[in-house]
Design a protein around this motif. Sequence first.
Motif, mmCIF file in Angstrom:
data_model
loop_
_atom_site.group_PDB
_atom_site.id
_atom_site.type_symbol
_atom_site.label_atom_id
_atom_site.label_comp_id
_atom_site.label_asym_id
_atom_site.label_seq_id
_atom_site.Cartn_x
_atom_site.Cartn_y
_atom_site.Cartn_z
ATOM 1 N N GLN A 1 0.784 -1.134 0.076
ATOM 2 C CA GLN A 1 -0.064 0.040 -0.078
ATOM 3 C C GLN A 1 0.818 1.224 -0.070
ATOM 4 O O GLN A 1 2.131 1.255 0.543
ATOM 5 C CB GLN A 1 -1.032 -0.027 1.100
ATOM 6 N N LEU A 2 0.331 2.414 -0.535
ATOM 7 C CA LEU A 2 0.916 3.401 -0.666
ATOM 8 C C LEU A 2 0.401 4.309 0.548
ATOM 9 O O LEU A 2 -0.797 4.648 0.553
ATOM 10 C CB LEU A 2 1.067 4.130 -1.973
ATOM 11 N N VAL A 3 1.303 4.888 1.356
ATOM 12 C CA VAL A 3 0.790 5.675 2.561
ATOM 13 C C VAL A 3 1.360 7.346 2.331
ATOM 14 O O VAL A 3 2.478 7.501 2.181
ATOM 15 C CB VAL A 3 1.609 5.122 3.640
ATOM 16 N N GLN A 4 0.390 8.294 2.139
ATOM 17 C CA GLN A 4 0.642 9.538 1.874
ATOM 18 C C GLN A 4 0.462 10.276 3.338
ATOM 19 O O GLN A 4 -0.253 9.855 4.176
ATOM 20 C CB GLN A 4 -0.433 10.181 0.920
ATOM 21 N N SER A 5 1.397 11.077 3.171
ATOM 22 C CA SER A 5 1.324 12.295 4.641
ATOM 23 C C SER A 5 1.348 13.704 3.912
ATOM 24 O O SER A 5 1.938 13.882 2.902
ATOM 25 C CB SER A 5 2.317 11.961 5.526
ATOM 26 N N GLY A 6 1.077 14.582 4.706
ATOM 27 C CA GLY A 6 1.212 16.223 4.187
ATOM 28 C C GLY A 6 -0.090 16.607 3.917
ATOM 29 O O GLY A 6 -1.086 16.327 4.270
ATOM 30 N N LEU B 1 4.054 17.075 0.221
ATOM 31 C CA LEU B 1 3.396 15.778 0.169
ATOM 32 C C LEU B 1 4.316 14.600 0.253
ATOM 33 O O LEU B 1 5.550 14.881 -0.486
ATOM 34 C CB LEU B 1 2.387 15.380 -0.893
ATOM 35 N N SER B 2 4.266 13.578 1.048
ATOM 36 C CA SER B 2 5.086 12.601 1.101
ATOM 37 C C SER B 2 4.438 11.270 0.908
ATOM 38 O O SER B 2 3.221 11.127 1.133
ATOM 39 C CB SER B 2 5.996 12.568 2.357
ATOM 40 N N CYS B 3 5.037 10.242 -0.047
ATOM 41 C CA CYS B 3 4.411 8.909 -0.238
ATOM 42 C C CYS B 3 5.498 7.814 0.124
ATOM 43 O O CYS B 3 6.554 8.185 -0.241
ATOM 44 C CB CYS B 3 4.116 9.011 -1.513
ATOM 45 N N ALA B 4 5.212 6.933 0.809
ATOM 46 C CA ALA B 4 5.997 5.601 0.939
ATOM 47 C C ALA B 4 5.245 4.358 0.942
ATOM 48 O O ALA B 4 4.026 4.460 1.164
ATOM 49 C CB ALA B 4 6.541 5.928 2.593
ATOM 50 N N PRO B 5 6.005 3.423 0.629
ATOM 51 C CA PRO B 5 5.269 2.128 0.414
ATOM 52 C C PRO B 5 5.192 1.409 1.752
ATOM 53 O O PRO B 5 5.999 1.727 2.923
ATOM 54 C CB PRO B 5 6.087 1.403 -0.336
ATOM 55 N N SER B 6 3.932 0.694 2.094
ATOM 56 C CA SER B 6 3.806 0.000 3.482
ATOM 57 C C SER B 6 4.880 -1.038 3.659
ATOM 58 O O SER B 6 5.415 -1.269 4.761
ATOM 59 C CB SER B 6 2.811 -0.738 3.587
ATOM 60 N N ARG B 7 5.346 -1.683 2.461
ATOM 61 C CA ARG B 7 6.568 -2.336 2.588
ATOM 62 C C ARG B 7 7.196 -2.508 1.323
ATOM 63 O O ARG B 7 6.743 -1.975 0.306
ATOM 64 C CB ARG B 7 6.360 -3.751 3.010
ATOM 65 N N THR C 1 11.320 7.262 0.269
ATOM 66 C CA THR C 1 10.154 7.987 0.077
ATOM 67 C C THR C 1 10.138 8.823 -1.065
ATOM 68 O O THR C 1 11.210 8.934 -1.582
ATOM 69 C CB THR C 1 10.041 8.999 1.384
ATOM 70 N N VAL C 2 9.073 9.328 -1.621
ATOM 71 C CA VAL C 2 8.874 10.137 -2.819
ATOM 72 C C VAL C 2 8.014 11.513 -2.262
ATOM 73 O O VAL C 2 7.063 11.146 -1.641
ATOM 74 C CB VAL C 2 8.451 9.506 -3.804
ATOM 75 N N ASP C 3 8.845 12.455 -2.227
ATOM 76 C CA ASP C 3 7.979 13.943 -2.041
ATOM 77 C C ASP C 3 7.400 14.793 -3.227
ATOM 78 O O ASP C 3 8.178 14.725 -4.223
ATOM 79 C CB ASP C 3 8.987 14.634 -0.966
ATOM 80 N N LEU C 4 6.716 15.414 -2.918
ATOM 81 C CA LEU C 4 5.927 16.732 -3.727
ATOM 82 C C LEU C 4 6.171 17.693 -3.021
ATOM 83 O O LEU C 4 5.317 18.066 -2.071
ATOM 84 C CB LEU C 4 4.635 16.407 -4.290
ATOM 85 N N GLU C 5 7.297 18.760 -3.248
ATOM 86 C CA GLU C 5 7.146 20.124 -2.520
ATOM 87 C C GLU C 5 6.286 20.917 -3.548
ATOM 88 O O GLU C 5 6.888 20.948 -4.724
ATOM 89 C CB GLU C 5 8.596 20.434 -2.538
ATOM 90 N N LEU D 1 -0.249 0.994 -8.113
ATOM 91 C CA LEU D 1 -0.566 1.235 -6.747
ATOM 92 C C LEU D 1 -1.008 2.695 -6.509
ATOM 93 O O LEU D 1 -0.457 3.353 -7.112
ATOM 94 C CB LEU D 1 0.797 0.832 -5.827
ATOM 95 N N TRP D 2 -1.815 2.824 -5.795
ATOM 96 C CA TRP D 2 -2.469 4.194 -5.535
ATOM 97 C C TRP D 2 -2.304 4.503 -4.002
ATOM 98 O O TRP D 2 -3.006 3.383 -3.390
ATOM 99 C CB TRP D 2 -3.967 4.656 -6.165
ATOM 100 N N GLY D 3 -2.244 5.844 -3.628
ATOM 101 C CA GLY D 3 -2.542 6.119 -2.229
ATOM 102 C C GLY D 3 -4.110 6.440 -2.256
ATOM 103 O O GLY D 3 -4.664 6.431 -2.938
ATOM 104 N N LYS D 4 -4.322 6.601 -0.944
ATOM 105 C CA LYS D 4 -5.893 6.992 -0.678
ATOM 106 C C LYS D 4 -6.207 8.544 -0.995
ATOM 107 O O LYS D 4 -7.437 8.743 -0.757
ATOM 108 C CB LYS D 4 -6.173 6.747 0.825
ATOM 109 N N GLY D 5 -5.076 9.205 -1.374
ATOM 110 C CA GLY D 5 -5.189 10.481 -1.477
ATOM 111 C C GLY D 5 -5.173 11.627 -0.084
ATOM 112 O O GLY D 5 -5.584 11.351 0.891
ATOM 113 N N THR D 6 -4.771 12.874 -0.460
ATOM 114 C CA THR D 6 -4.597 13.925 0.633
ATOM 115 C C THR D 6 -5.455 15.089 -0.077
ATOM 116 O O THR D 6 -4.796 15.475 -1.086
ATOM 117 C CB THR D 6 -3.267 14.054 0.738
#
Length: 128
Positions: free
Chosen positions: A3-8, A20-26, A78-82, A117-122
Amino acid sequence: QVQLVQSGGGLVQAGGSLRLSCAPSREAFDRYTVAWFRQIPGKEREFVAAISRSGIRTYYEHFVKGRFTISRDNAKNTVDLEMKWLQTEDTAVYYCAAQLRADYGLEDVRRRDPYDLWGKGTLVTVSS
């Protein structure tokens, strides 16, 4: 299933910045080409930016060029979007997406269907 976990994200005034940040659950993220898409209410999901597996190549949609920067830290997985100089038109739900393929140019990474794979959205809200 990875799963992709998003934050920010969040609320910011026009002209402000968010990350925004994105990281895989594993699993190691460096196997994936990663992109950010966004969806404005009432519109289709659209491409924003993408980055190659190594991080050497980056791609941007014209409306964010010069304002947004995509980057990755494969050591931190991680992958970020500034996002800088945000405008009210940038208000949208932002999605992280990843695919187990190399990148083959802007027209290739802009397509939604190759992404497995898609994150849940932020939600990003830019106020005037």
